[in-house]
Design a protein around this motif. Structure first.
Motif, PDB file in Angstrom:
ATOM      1  N   SER A  62       0.823  -1.202   0.000  1.00  0.00           N
ATOM      2  CA  SER A  62       0.000   0.000   0.000  1.00  0.00           C
ATOM      3  C   SER A  62       0.860   1.256   0.000  1.00  0.00           C
ATOM      4  CB  SER A  62      -1.048  -0.012   1.123  1.00  0.00           C
ATOM      5  OG  SER A  62      -0.458   0.069   2.364  1.00  0.00           O
ATOM      6  N   GLU A  63       2.045   1.171   0.592  1.00  0.00           N
ATOM      7  CA  GLU A  63       2.946   2.328   0.539  1.00  0.00           C
ATOM      8  C   GLU A  63       3.430   2.559  -0.896  1.00  0.00           C
ATOM      9  OE1 GLU A  63       5.921   3.548   3.949  1.00  0.00           O
ATOM     10  OE2 GLU A  63       6.975   2.395   2.426  1.00  0.00           O
ATOM     11  N   GLU A  64       3.696   1.471  -1.596  1.00  0.00           N
ATOM     12  CA  GLU A  64       4.149   1.595  -2.991  1.00  0.00           C
ATOM     13  C   GLU A  64       3.041   2.186  -3.870  1.00  0.00           C
ATOM     14  OE1 GLU A  64       5.619  -2.386  -3.716  1.00  0.00           O
ATOM     15  OE2 GLU A  64       7.219  -2.069  -2.242  1.00  0.00           O
ATOM     16  N   SER A  77      13.874   2.691  -6.301  1.00  0.00           N
ATOM     17  CA  SER A  77      14.891   2.376  -5.292  1.00  0.00           C
ATOM     18  C   SER A  77      14.239   2.121  -3.935  1.00  0.00           C
ATOM     19  CB  SER A  77      15.965   3.466  -5.214  1.00  0.00           C
ATOM     20  OG  SER A  77      15.409   4.681  -4.807  1.00  0.00           O
ATOM     21  N   HIS A  78      13.134   2.813  -3.678  1.00  0.00           N
ATOM     22  CA  HIS A  78      12.416   2.584  -2.427  1.00  0.00           C
ATOM     23  C   HIS A  78      11.802   1.177  -2.415  1.00  0.00           C
ATOM     24  CE1 HIS A  78      10.156   4.651   1.049  1.00  0.00           C
ATOM     25  NE2 HIS A  78       9.922   3.363   1.147  1.00  0.00           N
ATOM     26  N   LYS A  79      11.207   0.840  -3.545  1.00  0.00           N
ATOM     27  CA  LYS A  79      10.608  -0.487  -3.663  1.00  0.00           C
ATOM     28  C   LYS A  79      11.668  -1.588  -3.510  1.00  0.00           C
ATOM     29  CE  LYS A  79       8.089  -3.299  -6.951  1.00  0.00           C
ATOM     30  NZ  LYS A  79       6.718  -3.564  -7.184  1.00  0.00           N
ATOM     31  N   GLU A  81      14.302  -1.452  -1.672  1.00  0.00           N
ATOM     32  CA  GLU A  81      14.599  -1.611  -0.232  1.00  0.00           C
ATOM     33  C   GLU A  81      13.544  -2.459   0.452  1.00  0.00           C
ATOM     34  OE1 GLU A  81      15.821   1.446   2.297  1.00  0.00           O
ATOM     35  OE2 GLU A  81      17.099   2.414   0.814  1.00  0.00           O
ATOM     36  N   HIS A  82      12.310  -2.283   0.050  1.00  0.00           N
ATOM     37  CA  HIS A  82      11.233  -3.113   0.607  1.00  0.00           C
ATOM     38  C   HIS A  82      11.481  -4.590   0.286  1.00  0.00           C
ATOM     39  CE1 HIS A  82       8.039   0.351   0.696  1.00  0.00           C
ATOM     40  NE2 HIS A  82       8.947   0.467   1.638  1.00  0.00           N
ATOM     41  N   ALA A  83      11.833  -4.836  -0.976  1.00  0.00           N
ATOM     42  CA  ALA A  83      12.048  -6.228  -1.417  1.00  0.00           C
ATOM     43  C   ALA A  83      13.204  -6.857  -0.646  1.00  0.00           C
ATOM     44  CB  ALA A  83      12.322  -6.254  -2.919  1.00  0.00           C
ATOM     45  N   GLU A 118      14.621   3.132  11.112  1.00  0.00           N
ATOM     46  CA  GLU A 118      15.516   3.863  10.210  1.00  0.00           C
ATOM     47  C   GLU A 118      14.897   4.058   8.833  1.00  0.00           C
ATOM     48  OE1 GLU A 118      19.295   1.870  10.295  1.00  0.00           O
ATOM     49  OE2 GLU A 118      19.802   2.724  12.261  1.00  0.00           O
ATOM     50  N   HIS A 119      14.119   3.069   8.408  1.00  0.00           N
ATOM     51  CA  HIS A 119      13.483   3.171   7.092  1.00  0.00           C
ATOM     52  C   HIS A 119      12.428   4.290   7.088  1.00  0.00           C
ATOM     53  CE1 HIS A 119      12.022   1.807   3.171  1.00  0.00           C
ATOM     54  NE2 HIS A 119      10.810   1.984   3.656  1.00  0.00           N
ATOM     55  N   ILE A 120      11.654   4.360   8.137  1.00  0.00           N
ATOM     56  CA  ILE A 120      10.641   5.422   8.213  1.00  0.00           C
ATOM     57  C   ILE A 120      11.323   6.790   8.214  1.00  0.00           C
ATOM     58  CG2 ILE A 120       8.833   6.510   9.620  1.00  0.00           C
ATOM     59  CD1 ILE A 120       8.097   3.710  10.658  1.00  0.00           C
TER      60      ILE A 120
END
Ligand SMILES: [Fe+2]
Length: 132
Positions: A62-64, A77-79, A81-83, A118-120
Protein backbone atom coordinates in the motif's frame (compact mmCIF):
# COMPACT_ATOMS: atom_id res chain seq x y z
CA UNK A 1 10.78 -1.98 22.38
CA UNK A 2 9.76 0.40 19.67
CA UNK A 3 8.17 3.54 21.00
CA UNK A 4 5.92 5.49 18.68
CA UNK A 5 6.86 9.14 18.56
CA UNK A 6 5.80 12.14 16.52
CA UNK A 7 8.99 12.01 14.50
CA UNK A 8 7.66 8.86 12.81
CA UNK A 9 4.51 10.57 11.60
CA UNK A 10 4.30 10.92 7.83
CA UNK A 11 1.00 12.79 7.91
CA UNK A 12 -0.55 10.19 5.60
CA UNK A 13 -3.17 8.65 7.89
CA UNK A 14 -3.25 5.20 6.32
CA UNK A 15 0.53 4.87 6.36
CA UNK A 16 0.85 6.12 9.92
CA UNK A 17 -1.73 3.57 11.04
CA UNK A 18 0.15 0.79 9.29
CA UNK A 19 3.47 1.88 10.76
CA UNK A 20 1.90 1.88 14.21
CA UNK A 21 0.62 -1.63 13.59
CA UNK A 22 4.16 -2.72 12.66
CA UNK A 23 5.43 -1.22 15.91
CA UNK A 24 2.71 -3.12 17.78
CA UNK A 25 3.62 -6.46 16.22
CA UNK A 26 7.31 -5.89 17.02
CA UNK A 27 6.42 -4.98 20.59
CA UNK A 28 4.26 -8.07 20.92
CA UNK A 29 7.34 -10.09 20.03
CA UNK A 30 9.49 -8.16 22.51
CA UNK A 31 6.86 -8.87 25.17
CA UNK A 32 7.08 -12.57 24.42
CA UNK A 33 10.84 -12.41 24.67
CA UNK A 34 10.63 -10.87 28.12
CA UNK A 35 8.04 -13.35 29.35
CA UNK A 36 10.04 -15.58 31.65
CA UNK A 37 7.08 -17.72 32.63
CA UNK A 38 6.92 -19.27 29.20
CA UNK A 39 9.59 -21.86 28.53
CA UNK A 40 8.61 -23.00 25.07
CA UNK A 41 7.83 -20.01 22.93
CA UNK A 42 8.45 -21.70 19.60
CA UNK A 43 4.87 -21.74 18.30
CA UNK A 44 4.27 -18.15 19.32
CA UNK A 45 7.50 -17.00 17.75
CA UNK A 46 6.62 -18.71 14.50
CA UNK A 47 3.17 -17.10 14.58
CA UNK A 48 4.52 -13.60 15.25
CA UNK A 49 7.15 -13.88 12.54
CA UNK A 50 4.49 -14.98 10.08
CA UNK A 51 2.26 -12.09 11.11
CA UNK A 52 5.12 -9.66 10.75
CA UNK A 53 6.01 -10.99 7.32
CA UNK A 54 2.44 -10.89 6.06
CA UNK A 55 1.68 -7.46 7.46
CA UNK A 56 4.93 -6.01 6.15
CA UNK A 57 4.10 -7.25 2.65
CA UNK A 58 0.65 -5.73 2.87
CA UNK A 59 2.02 -2.44 4.19
CA UNK A 60 4.77 -2.17 1.57
CA UNK A 61 2.26 -2.79 -1.16
CA UNK A 62 0.00 0.00 0.00
CA UNK A 63 2.95 2.33 0.54
CA UNK A 64 4.15 1.59 -2.99
CA UNK A 65 0.69 2.36 -4.35
CA UNK A 66 0.77 5.62 -2.47
CA UNK A 67 4.20 6.56 -3.87
CA UNK A 68 2.95 5.84 -7.38
CA UNK A 69 -0.14 7.96 -6.78
CA UNK A 70 1.99 11.01 -5.98
CA UNK A 71 4.41 10.32 -8.85
CA UNK A 72 7.35 9.82 -6.51
CA UNK A 73 10.56 9.78 -8.55
CA UNK A 74 12.58 7.50 -6.30
CA UNK A 75 9.86 4.86 -6.30
CA UNK A 76 12.02 2.07 -7.75
CA UNK A 77 14.89 2.38 -5.29
CA UNK A 78 12.42 2.58 -2.43
CA UNK A 79 10.61 -0.49 -3.66
CA UNK A 80 13.96 -2.30 -3.92
CA UNK A 81 14.60 -1.61 -0.23
CA UNK A 82 11.23 -3.11 0.61
CA UNK A 83 12.05 -6.23 -1.42
CA UNK A 84 15.39 -6.49 0.34
CA UNK A 85 13.73 -6.44 3.74
CA UNK A 86 11.14 -9.04 2.74
CA UNK A 87 13.98 -11.27 1.55
CA UNK A 88 15.81 -10.90 4.86
CA UNK A 89 12.69 -11.83 6.82
CA UNK A 90 12.20 -14.83 4.55
CA UNK A 91 15.72 -15.98 5.44
CA UNK A 92 14.79 -16.36 9.10
CA UNK A 93 15.64 -19.95 9.82
CA UNK A 94 13.03 -21.59 11.99
CA UNK A 95 15.39 -24.41 12.97
CA UNK A 96 17.59 -21.85 14.67
CA UNK A 97 14.57 -20.61 16.56
CA UNK A 98 14.39 -23.95 18.30
CA UNK A 99 18.09 -24.05 19.26
CA UNK A 100 18.21 -20.86 21.23
CA UNK A 101 14.84 -19.20 21.12
CA UNK A 102 15.50 -16.04 23.09
CA UNK A 103 18.84 -15.18 21.52
CA UNK A 104 17.55 -15.77 18.01
CA UNK A 105 14.35 -13.86 18.57
CA UNK A 106 16.25 -10.95 20.11
CA UNK A 107 18.66 -10.79 17.20
CA UNK A 108 15.85 -10.95 14.65
CA UNK A 109 13.77 -8.40 16.47
CA UNK A 110 16.62 -5.97 16.92
CA UNK A 111 17.22 -6.14 13.20
CA UNK A 112 13.53 -5.63 12.40
CA UNK A 113 13.02 -2.80 14.88
CA UNK A 114 16.12 -0.92 13.76
CA UNK A 115 15.26 -1.40 10.11
CA UNK A 116 11.68 -0.17 10.50
CA UNK A 117 12.66 2.90 12.53
CA UNK A 118 15.52 3.86 10.21
CA UNK A 119 13.48 3.17 7.09
CA UNK A 120 10.64 5.42 8.21
CA UNK A 121 12.97 8.25 9.21
CA UNK A 122 15.47 7.92 6.39
CA UNK A 123 13.39 6.75 3.45
CA UNK A 124 9.66 7.20 3.98
CA UNK A 125 10.20 10.81 5.00
CA UNK A 126 11.70 11.44 1.55
CA UNK A 127 8.40 10.79 -0.22
CA UNK A 128 6.67 12.90 2.42
CA UNK A 129 9.06 15.75 1.61
CA UNK A 130 8.73 15.18 -2.14
CA UNK A 131 4.98 15.57 -1.94
CA UNK A 132 5.54 19.06 -0.52
FE1 LIG B 1 8.87 2.37 2.90
Amino acid sequence: MLKWEDKYRTGVAQIDEQHQRLFAIANEAYGLLKNELRTDKYDDIVAILAELRDYTKYHFQSEEEYMLSIGYKKFLSHKAEHADFIAKIAEVDLDKVDDNQDAYLRETLDFVATWIAEHILGRDMLYVAAKG
